[in-house]
Design an enzyme around this catalytic site. Structure first.
Site, PDB file in Angstrom:
ATOM      1  CB  SER A 126      -0.758  -0.250   1.091  1.00  0.00           C
ATOM      2  OG  SER A 126      -1.898  -0.963   1.247  1.00  0.00           O
ATOM      3  CD1 TRP A 156      -2.164   3.435   7.289  1.00  0.00           C
ATOM      4  CD2 TRP A 156      -2.559   2.292   5.174  1.00  0.00           C
ATOM      5  NE1 TRP A 156      -2.761   3.950   6.366  1.00  0.00           N
ATOM      6  CE2 TRP A 156      -2.983   4.131   5.198  1.00  0.00           C
ATOM      7  CE3 TRP A 156      -2.990   1.926   3.891  1.00  0.00           C
ATOM      8  CZ2 TRP A 156      -4.320   4.987   3.745  1.00  0.00           C
ATOM      9  CZ3 TRP A 156      -4.185   2.377   2.650  1.00  0.00           C
ATOM     10  CH2 TRP A 156      -4.366   3.885   3.232  1.00  0.00           C
ATOM     11  CB  ILE A 337     -25.282  -9.299  23.956  1.00  0.00           C
ATOM     12  CG1 ILE A 337     -25.881  -9.747  23.417  1.00  0.00           C
ATOM     13  CG2 ILE A 337     -26.027 -10.321  25.586  1.00  0.00           C
ATOM     14  CD1 ILE A 337     -26.087 -11.465  22.213  1.00  0.00           C
ATOM     15  CD  GLU A 363      -3.590  -9.997   5.159  1.00  0.00           C
ATOM     16  OE1 GLU A 363      -3.563 -10.800   4.347  1.00  0.00           O
ATOM     17  OE2 GLU A 363      -2.337  -9.952   5.794  1.00  0.00           O
ATOM     18  CB  THR A 365     -11.678  -2.942   0.855  1.00  0.00           C
ATOM     19  OG1 THR A 365     -12.003  -2.947  -0.585  1.00  0.00           O
ATOM     20  CG2 THR A 365     -10.625  -2.395   0.997  1.00  0.00           C
ATOM     21  CD  GLU A 367     -16.786  -1.920   0.572  1.00  0.00           C
ATOM     22  OE1 GLU A 367     -14.624  -2.479   0.776  1.00  0.00           O
ATOM     23  OE2 GLU A 367     -17.262  -2.116   1.055  1.00  0.00           O
TER      24      GLU A 367
END
Lengths: 380, 378
Positions: A126, A156, A337, A363, A365, A367
């Site tokens: 990236s 990142w 909960i 690794e 998205t 999408e």
């Protein structure tokens, strides 16, 4: 058809479960709170052979299979998702491409210390302006005699602050798009390689990531993985394996959140009965249980495909998509909960919720996974 | 770890697929309209052993594993959900119950081989809610009369009743809930006209009325008073088979939707090139594969003699939910055409609703899971 674990897998599972519950889980909340990299746990994982699970024994690894890796990832991540991803990156994104694409010399020099856990790895794909769209990246390696000179920025990068060795994906022929990409193995302490500030993140806070700057870093051509122009293939085949690891990480997070919620619902009383005796909660838990099992089966199936030597791009995309979305849904419901208790860090579920989010992003998205899955359907 | 069907089973599945392409898929719409599946088709399937999938070969069955039986049911459902439900209910409920009882009642052996032909399937008439609310939900009484019983009352919404040759019925007896095998032509038994159902219209759902039906004691299934306990195992098998049907319906709908999306052009390009459509297809495909793996896992556990209840409940809730969502999206992708009976997706959606809503509904399966979770983590 055989859905049972073999003795080797069972044995590893027992060992990792014990390690995770005894040594990892008790400090996970503190690691998260303090943003502290768990060097002591990484050292223990090296001792236990968890940093090169699928690497053959001859190359310093444990010589186990993909399913063993998946089982270990789920257990470690159920205790601490940050520790899980540190392990996943070293196994899937660094050792795996070295095994698959490295020549003998490269394996001896780089793979052996990584698999043994003497060194730690990172994977650099990236960029500030290129995440999913790998062909849009700007980092360039220019051939100069027997070397390449590399300049650009990677973003990142998980394990970036600690890594000794990195797999770098960058352009060698920027005008050629996907075909102009090459892969390199990088000494992260070499000249011209610089690390940025560690990122401040929503979750997986004990795993550190940062920018990596290449300032005309000179790298010998012998450190290129595969041929020039094969880098996109290296990256994609690496992610096919990495996605199985992230699916297993998501499973671990989901299971931890589910178990915390189920136990809480059995203890806590409202309106004179246990929370789990309210059907709305009982059915929520039933669905969480079902979806975790479904995601686990998809993950194991992808691992089985890899072990059988089949191409598993589609299987990997499916397990990563489902497991990451299940982890997010389960963690969200686990907080619900718990009510007010779920929203405070005294209980672990808010950490699981924050940790779960990244699995839908890195690794590939969700999408991107859907694009991959649809492309197989529409191929006819 | 190996999720694939064995080679022989894949061949068998391919044979059934061919049969479905030739004799089932082209007619499924007509049968849906006619609310019946022709006897000749039931016979043809019988010759392939589809009415005795899991029965041993020396008892006239196909001798298949539960995994393979589920794969064949899935295959049928991809062509016709109603037919698949009829076959699933016969194999995994009616026949399975009689087979289980025959272990201790050899007199039932003859019945089993007769049931294998499928000419007249065996319907399983457990009242909805009987497992949860106990024998109070049973609307049939059984009174002992010497070496026989007299049955009175009714059983409602029995899938396959309109074509069944035999029924497994549940009655309240002196010792508690007791099951019996009765013939469709028994005196005093009345089968209503097929109900006008939303889905599975060709599966012949009807009500049973019993007035003094005489059943010899040798056709009692299992010990008196134990019928609901015995039925729990059969319910898990039926849940599993419902999951297999759901997988087939969803696969059929997915294939139709992805085919249609590649042909249909809007705005000058195939609608499959729009991400909004690709997203739906990707989610359907992922949901389907998860459903199939849950189904296979439950079936495999059954073959290994492991407890089936939780695995079957997971398979049923996920698979039927995924089928309803997926078939609905398939209809949406077909647009106005999908809403007509010209295309088969609306039938698949109606059939999927049958799976999700009836036979206890997914709620029963969720209750099974919730109880198990409380046991495990409480």
């Amino acid at each position: 058809m055989d859905l049972s674990l073999n003795d080797e897998q069972e044995q590893l599972l027992r060992m990792v479960k014990e390690f995770a519950q005894r040594e990892v889980k008790p400090i996970a909340a503190a690691l998260d709170r303090e943003h502290r990299y768990p060097a002591e746990l990484v050292a223990r994982m090296a001792e236990l052979g968890l940093l090169g699970i699928e690497v053959p024994v001859d190359y310093g690894g444990s010589g186990l299979d993909t399913l063993a890796y998946v089982l270990a990832m789920e257990e470690i991540s159920a205790a601490c998702a940050s520790t899980g991803v540190i392990m996943s990156v070293n196994n899937s994104l660094v050792c795996d491409p070295l095994m698959k694409w490295g020549n003998e010399e490269q394996k001896q020099q780089w793979l052996v210390p990584l698999a043994a856990g003497d060194k730690l790895g990172c994977f650099m794909l990236s960029e500030p302006e290129a995440g999913s769209d790998a062909a849009a990246q700007k980092t360039v390696a220019v051939r100069d005699g027997d070397d390449y000179v590399i300049s650009g920025t990677k973003n990142w990068i998980t394990n970036g602050p600690q890594a000794d060795t990195g797999i770098l994906i960058c352009m060698t022929e920027p005008s050629a798009g996907h075909r102009g990409i090459s892969a390199f193995v990088i000494d992260m302490n070499g000249q011209g390689v610089r690390r940025g500030q560690k990122d401040d993140k929503l979750g997986i806070r004990a795993s550190h990531s940062c920018q990596i700057f290449f300032d005309d870093a000179r790298v010998p051509a012998s450190q290129r993985l595969g041929e020039e122009g094969q880098g996109f293939k290296v990256a994609m085949s690496t992610l096919d394996c990495g996605r199985i690891g992230i699916a297993a990480q998501a499973l671990g997070i989901a299971r931890a959140a589910f178990e915390a919620a189920a136990s809480y619902a059995c203890e806590r009383k409202t309106f004179g009965q246990r929370v789990i005796d309210h059907q709305a909660v009982a059915f929520m838990l039933a669905d969480m249980d079902t979806e975790i099992d479904a995601a686990r089966l998809l993950t194991w199936r992808a691992a089985a495909a890899k072990m059988a030597g089949r191409r598993h791009t589609r299987e990997s995309a499916m397990c990563k998509l489902m497991a990451s979305e299940v982890a997010n849904k389960v963690a969200k419901n686990a907080i619900q909960i718990h009510g007010g208790n779920g929203y405070v860090s005294e209980y672990p579920v808010e950490r699981h919720y924050r940790d779960a989010k990244i699995t839908e992003i890195y690794e590939g998205t969700s999408e991107i996974q859907r694009i991959v899955i649809a492309s197989y359907l529409l191929r006819g | 770890m190996d999720f694939d069907l064995d080679e022989d089973d894949q061949l068998l599945r391919d044979t059934v697929r061919q049969l479905c392409e030739q004799s089932v898929r082209p007619h499924a719409g007509e049968w849906d309209e006619a609310r019946a599946i022709p006897a000749a088709v039931r016979d043809e399937l019988g010759r392939m052993g589809l009415w005795a999938l899991r029965q041993p070969e020396d008892e006239g069955g196909a001798g298949l594993s539960t995994v393979t039986a589920c794969a064949l049911v899935e295959e049928l459902a991809a062509a016709d959900g109603a037919l698949a439900m009829l076959i699933a209910a016969h194999n995994f409920a009616g026949l399975a119950h009689v087979a289980a009882a025959s272990a201790s009642q050899p007199a039932l052996a003859g019945e089993l081989s007769a049931m294998a032909s499928g000419q007249r399937p065996c319907a399983w008439a457990l009242a909805e809610g009987a497992l949860g609310s106990g024998e109070g939900a049973l609307a049939i009484t059984a009174t002992r009369q010497g070496d026989a019983w007299a049955l009175d009352g009714e059983a409602r919404h029995v899938l396959g009743a309109a074509v069944a040759g035999r029924f497994v019925v549940f009655a309240r007896a002196e010792d508690g809930p007791t099951a019996f095998l009765i013939d469709a032509d028994a005196g005093g038994l009345h089968v209503s006209a097929p109900l006008r159902t939303h889905g599975a219209r060709a599966a012949g759902t009807a009500h049973l009325g019993l007035q003094g039906v005489r059943v010899p004691d040798e056709r009692r299934l299992g010990a008196p008073g134990r019928a609901l306990t015995d039925a729990a195992t059969i319910v898990a098998l039926r849940e599993l088979s419902w999951a297999a049907v759901a997988c087939g319906l969803l696969r059929g709908a997915l294939q139709q939707a992805s085919g249609y999306a590649q042909q249909r052009e809007q705005f000058g390009r195939p609608i499959a090139s729009f991400q909004a459509i690709q997203w739906k297809l990707a989610d359907m495909a992922t949901g389907l594969e998860a459903a199939w793996l849950l189904t296979v896992q439950a079936a495999w556990r059954c073959d290994q003699g492991r407890p089936l209840g939780e695995a079957a409940a997971r398979a049923r809730t996920w698979a039927t939910g995924a089928a309803v969502r997926g078939c609905s999206e398939a209809l949406q992708i077909h647009g106005g055409y999908g809403y007509t009976r010209e295309y088969p997706v609306e039938r698949a959606l109606r059939d999927a609703r049958q799976l999700e809503a009836t036979a206890g509904g997914s709620a029963t399966a969720r209750s099974v899971l919730a109880d198990a979770i409380a046991e495990r983590l409480g």
